[in-house]
Design an enzyme around this catalytic site. Structure first.
Site, PDB file in Angstrom:
ATOM      1  N   GLU A 263       2.181   4.457  12.045  1.00  0.00           N
ATOM      2  CA  GLU A 263       1.813   3.575  13.172  1.00  0.00           C
ATOM      3  C   GLU A 263       1.110   2.309  12.692  1.00  0.00           C
ATOM      4  O   GLU A 263       0.924   1.381  13.460  1.00  0.00           O
ATOM      5  CB  GLU A 263       0.909   4.327  14.152  1.00  0.00           C
TER       6      GLU A 263
ATOM      7  N   GLN B 129      13.298  -8.463   3.550  1.00  0.00           N
ATOM      8  CA  GLN B 129      12.227  -8.535   4.542  1.00  0.00           C
ATOM      9  C   GLN B 129      11.047  -9.393   4.088  1.00  0.00           C
ATOM     10  O   GLN B 129      10.020  -9.426   4.752  1.00  0.00           O
ATOM     11  CB  GLN B 129      11.769  -7.128   4.949  1.00  0.00           C
TER      12      GLN B 129
ATOM     13  N   LEU C  15      -5.128   2.261   5.435  1.00  0.00           N
ATOM     14  CA  LEU C  15      -4.551   2.277   4.093  1.00  0.00           C
ATOM     15  C   LEU C  15      -3.306   1.398   4.083  1.00  0.00           C
ATOM     16  O   LEU C  15      -2.501   1.433   5.002  1.00  0.00           O
ATOM     17  CB  LEU C  15      -4.190   3.706   3.681  1.00  0.00           C
TER      18      LEU C  15
ATOM     19  N   HIS D 253       1.328   7.226   2.981  1.00  0.00           N
ATOM     20  CA  HIS D 253       2.713   7.675   2.742  1.00  0.00           C
ATOM     21  C   HIS D 253       2.764   9.201   2.595  1.00  0.00           C
ATOM     22  O   HIS D 253       3.699   9.857   3.073  1.00  0.00           O
ATOM     23  CB  HIS D 253       3.259   7.054   1.454  1.00  0.00           C
TER      24      HIS D 253
ATOM     25  N   GLN E  99       6.936  -2.693  13.676  1.00  0.00           N
ATOM     26  CA  GLN E  99       8.096  -2.193  12.925  1.00  0.00           C
ATOM     27  C   GLN E  99       8.628  -0.908  13.564  1.00  0.00           C
ATOM     28  O   GLN E  99       9.841  -0.723  13.744  1.00  0.00           O
ATOM     29  CB  GLN E  99       7.677  -1.924  11.476  1.00  0.00           C
TER      30      GLN E  99
ATOM     31  N   ALA F  72       4.385   1.944  -4.220  1.00  0.00           N
ATOM     32  CA  ALA F  72       2.931   1.740  -4.253  1.00  0.00           C
ATOM     33  C   ALA F  72       2.279   2.713  -3.269  1.00  0.00           C
ATOM     34  O   ALA F  72       1.519   2.327  -2.381  1.00  0.00           O
ATOM     35  CB  ALA F  72       2.575   0.285  -3.940  1.00  0.00           C
ATOM     36  N   LEU F  73       2.606   3.965  -3.455  1.00  0.00           N
ATOM     37  CA  LEU F  73       2.273   4.979  -2.451  1.00  0.00           C
ATOM     38  C   LEU F  73       0.773   5.269  -2.398  1.00  0.00           C
ATOM     39  O   LEU F  73       0.070   5.173  -3.393  1.00  0.00           O
ATOM     40  CB  LEU F  73       3.031   6.273  -2.758  1.00  0.00           C
ATOM     41  N   HIS F  74       0.324   5.633  -1.201  1.00  0.00           N
ATOM     42  CA  HIS F  74      -1.071   6.023  -0.987  1.00  0.00           C
ATOM     43  C   HIS F  74      -1.077   7.185   0.003  1.00  0.00           C
ATOM     44  O   HIS F  74      -0.004   7.675   0.408  1.00  0.00           O
ATOM     45  CB  HIS F  74      -1.895   4.832  -0.498  1.00  0.00           C
TER      46      HIS F  74
HETATM   47  O1  PAF Z   1       7.206   0.058   5.966  1.00  0.00           O
HETATM   48  C1  PAF Z   1       7.796  -0.144   4.893  1.00  0.00           C
HETATM   49  O2  PAF Z   1       7.369   0.261   3.821  1.00  0.00           O
HETATM   50  C2  PAF Z   1       9.117  -0.916   4.923  1.00  0.00           C
HETATM   51  O3  PAF Z   1       9.097  -1.924   5.876  1.00  0.00           O
HETATM   52  C3  PAF Z   1      10.343  -0.003   5.118  1.00  0.00           C
HETATM   53  C4  PAF Z   1      10.316   0.697   6.458  1.00  0.00           C
HETATM   54  C5  PAF Z   1      10.403   1.028   4.003  1.00  0.00           C
HETATM   55  C6  PAF Z   1      11.622  -0.847   5.060  1.00  0.00           C
HETATM   56  O4  PAF Z   1      11.734  -1.520   3.847  1.00  0.00           O
END
Ligand code: PAF
Length: 280
Positions: free
Chosen positions: A148, A61, A184, A37, A153, A32-34
């Site tokens: 960030e 997760q 975003l 990413h 994370q 689901a890139l934006h």
């Molecule tokens: O930030 C994310 O999209 C996820 O937590 C990651 C780092 C790809 C791990 O699944």
């Protein structure tokens, strides 16, 4: 751009890149890139000869009542964006390739993973640490890039890389924002038009709390004002906290650089954001 879904094929591709003496930047994603990413991909291209992106919606997760089943999945569009952005290889394993039958190992980064997101989403960071360790072992990059926006994370991953002596550089890329300040996020797609407008209040609350603190308001009073403003704007607040950027432990005064972090729900959508705050 090559798309690989199977671990042995990935190993061969990585060996070929390494054999040619080329460096690798890894951009781990859940798809689901934006533009956020794509900023990671662009930074990866600046810093390494080859960019590998991964797309894997990591079940480990997500909590039992979270949005795993409705998490946006659109691999064809994502692949087109990555190709356009100059990514060389897409690693897109399915759940069985990532967690074959009998998979039993979990990584837990004590301390930094426990407050804030860790308290609200038990087990979340164990799932993140485990999959990121696997992705780093699978792709063997020289560097890996993280936004960030998911600040805790990033801190958890840095701690894991340090503790396990993983030979990779972790690169943090600043949060990308819409013109009105909203960070975003793939989850912004869940917001209705009205909620999307209301969501501007989240970054505004961070900026106003930071300004108040820098102007001399006590940390706890600035946080209380921020919480009141967010509640008034319709948010159900999970936390608004001022913390040490490495340990994520609360800071009581702005006597050194810290991080303001927020998580709050608008309707059914949980949004997070954070900004740096330096003493005036
Ligand atoms: O930030 C994310 O999209 C996820 O937590 C990651 C780092 C790809 C791990 O699944």
């Amino acid at each position: 751009m090559q798309i690989i879904r199977e671990i042995n094929a990935l190993r061969r591709a990585v060996q070929a890149i390494r054999g040619a003496g080329e460096t690798i930047a890894l951009v781990p994603t859940m798809g689901a890139l934006h533009a956020g990413h794509m900023a990671l991909v662009a930074e990866g291209k600046e810093r390494a000869r080859r960019v590998v992106a991964s797309i894997f919606v990591n079940p480990a997760q997500f909590g039992p009542n979270e949005d795993l089943s409705r998490y946006p999945r659109r691999e064809a569009e994502d692949a087109a964006m990555l190709e356009e952005g100059g990514c060389d290889l897409l690693w897109a394993p399915d759940v069985v390739a990532m967690y074959p039958d009998g998979h039993a190992t979990r990584i837990r980064v004590a301390g930094v993973s426990q407050p804030l997101e860790g308290a609200s989403r038990p087990g979340h960071f164990d799932g993140v640490a485990t999959v990121v360790a696997k992705l780093l072992n699978q792709v063997q990059p020289n560097l890996a890039l993280f936004g960030e926006k998911d600040f805790q994370q990033l801190a958890v991953i840095r701690a894991m890389v340090r503790d396990l002596d993983l030979p990779v550089e972790i690169v943090a890329v600043p949060t990308q924002r819409d013109a009105d300040g909203l960070a975003l996020s793939s989850r912004n797609a869940y917001l209705s038009t009205g909620q999307r407008l209301a969501a501007r209040a989240l970054p505004r609350a961070l900026v106003e709390a930071a300004l108040a603190m820098r102007g001399g308001t006590a940390v706890e009073a600035a946080l209380a004002e921020g919480r009141a403003a967010l509640s008034k704007d319709g948010f159900d607040i999970d936390y608004l906290a001022f913390c040490d950027p490495a340990t994520l432990q609360p800071l009581e005064a702005l006597d050194r650089p810290g991080r303001l972090l927020v998580a709050a729900k608008l309707g059914g959508t949980r949004l997070i954001d954070n900004i740096a705050v330096e003493p005036a």
